[in-house]
Design an enzyme around this catalytic site. Structure first.
Site, PDB file in Angstrom:
ATOM      1  CB  CYS A 222      84.753 -26.034  50.341  1.00  0.00           C
ATOM      2  SG  CYS A 222      85.859 -26.796  51.536  1.00  0.00           S
TER       3      CYS A 222
ATOM      4  N   PRO B  94      50.354 -36.354  51.614  1.00  0.00           N
ATOM      5  CG  PRO B  94      49.663 -36.213  53.844  1.00  0.00           C
ATOM      6  CD  PRO B  94      49.275 -36.801  52.515  1.00  0.00           C
TER       7      PRO B  94
ATOM      8  NE  ARG C 130      57.341 -29.224  53.385  1.00  0.00           N
ATOM      9  CZ  ARG C 130      58.594 -29.195  52.936  1.00  0.00           C
ATOM     10  NH1 ARG C 130      59.590 -29.220  53.770  1.00  0.00           N
ATOM     11  NH2 ARG C 130      58.828 -29.140  51.644  1.00  0.00           N
TER      12      ARG C 130
END
Ligand SMILES: *Cc1c(COP(=O)(O)O)cnc(C)c1O
Length: 438
Positions: free
Chosen positions: A360, A290, A292
């Site tokens: 932007c 794992p 995350r």
């Protein structure tokens, strides 16, 4: 002063529910008010709770170790070596996907024999470096890659420890951009092609076929796809063994999701039970990898409101963090819960706030939030669950800085990656000699 807002309730398996809390209204990580870090390093920045990192590893390995499952941290989720070293000190292995990540894991003090090399496009140079370092295992994702591993191993006079990464054709039921094991996925080798490839590879002295690997996707909250994938792997192991092959190891992948936004998060005991049900008792050396789950909740990104302006349905708050700092919302529609560092000015119904960055691009948008109160320029906001795929995915797009990463441990904090600004970036860019004239 009384608490004016409650933090969202901690998910069931939250390894460190106190890592973020309020005292006298001020949001703290462990013993440190986040405003103090903002004053020291400027905004935006990432802060990680060392206690939450350690508690996460302890909780997960505590759940799976009784079933003989080893835990390797997927380095790509947070590759700061001072985060890696917190895990390394506890005995955690690492799953890497590049030569750069190998260098980081080794620099963090992880022994080579605790490192697994995954990834669909390892270069010959990376494979050579991995074999020279003596990594635990290389997870091979194509017949073409297997040939390169074999050639390099022969050249080095080694027998390379190889697992084949299987594509079991299982939908992980997560966001399409983090789904990795459907039939059309670029990852792994189709399950039907494995027996012939495995048998042929097992005949070659330069390849030591140690087993199989699978990884079906990321941020998986419904555990049923794990059960399907691992049951398919168990079937494949039985088939290979029935055909006379030795299969000693099974790498079960990462992907365990993190709760939030109303989901309590997967139950670790259930996760462990599914492993035991599907692949337990087969005499396999098992590991999970794992990323995350081990670090997302340990981190926040703190940003400052630069401007507010009225918008259609929600007022905009333009913050000084952007998609280059935290890419997940733009990349795969992720949503991070947001806490103001100071209590909101007004409780109750207020106009929703749409938090956007200065870049932007219209995708530079963190989403619309209720309950932040009317925001003003200068307000500080913490984006929660930002410890995974945050700083690790950041870039300097729009010629912005790489923002600082800070580790908090008890009452102390330390900058573990300093800000990288435009002066340093400009030094990397040199003219062609013909451009100098004039
Ligand atoms: C990304 C990845 C992981 C970690 O995924 P998480 O969702 O962060 O747990 C594990 N294994 C492999 C092969 C990966 O590519």
């Amino acid at each position: 002063m009384s608490q004016t807002i409650a933090l969202a309730p901690a998910p069931v398996d939250d390894p460190a529910p106190d890592l973020l809390h309020r005292r006298d209204g001020a949001l703290r990580m462990e013993g440190v008010p986040l405003t103090r870090i903002a004053e020291a390093v400027g905004t935006p920045f990432y802060a990680y709770s060392a206690q939450a990192l350690r508690a996460g590893y302890t909780a997960l390995s505590g759940a799976v170790a009784p079933h003989g499952v080893d835990v390797c941290f997927a380095v790509k989720a947070n590759s700061n070596i001072h985060v890696l070293s917190e895990f390394a000190r506890l005995g955690c292995g690492m799953d890497i996907v590049s030569g750069g990540e190998m260098a980081r894991a080794l620099a963090a003090g992880v022994p080579a024999e605790r490192i697994i090399f995954s990834g669909v496009g390892k270069t010959e140079a990376e494979i050579r470096a991995a074999l020279l370092a003596g990594l635990h295992q290389i997870n091979v994702e194509s017949p073409a890659e297997l040939e390169v591993v074999a050639a390099v191993a022969r050249d080095l006079g080694q027998s390379a420890p190889v697992a084949l990464r299987v594509n079991p054709d299982v939908d992980a039921l997560t966001h399409a951009k983090i789904t990795t094991a459907r039939k059309d996925s670029k990852f792994g080798i189709a399950i039907g092609e494995i027996p012939a490839l495995y048998a042929a590879a097992a005949m070659r002295p330069e390849l030591n076929m140690v087993g199989l690997a699978v990884h079906i996707g990321s941020q998986i909250l419904d555990l049923a796809p794990f059960r399907r994938a691992w049951a398919a792997m168990a079937g494949l192991v039985r088939d290979l063994r029935a055909a006379g092959q030795q299969v000693g190891r099974l790498d079960l992948g990462g992907g365990l999701g993190v709760g939030g936004d109303g989901h309590s998060g997967p139950d670790l005991a259930e996760y462990a039970r599914i492993i035991a049900d599907t692949v337990g008792g087969m005499g396999l050396a098992l590991n999970v990898e794992p990323g995350r789950w081990l670090c997302a909740r340990a981190g926040v990104m703190v940003a400052r409101v630069i401007y507010t302006k009225p918008g259609d349905g929600a007022d905009f708050a333009i913050v000084d963090a952007a998609m280059n700092d935290l890419m997940r919302p733009a990349l795969y529609d992720a949503r991070h819960a947001v806490e103001p560092l100071a209590p909101p000015r007004q409780v109750g119904a207020t106009t929703p706030c749409r938090l956007v960055g200065p870049i932007c691009e219209s995708s530079d948008d963190f989403g619309t939030y209720q309950g932040l109160g009317p925001l003003q320029a200068g307000d500080l906001l913490a984006f929660r669950d930002a410890g995974a795929y945050g700083a690790a995915m950041s870039s300097t797009y729009n010629s912005r800085d790489l923002i600082p990463e800070v580790l908090v441990d008890g009452a102390q904090f330390r900058v573990i990656r300093r800000r990288v600004g435009i002066d340093e970036a400009l030094q990397l860019e040199q003219p062609g000699p013909w451009q100098r004239a004039g």
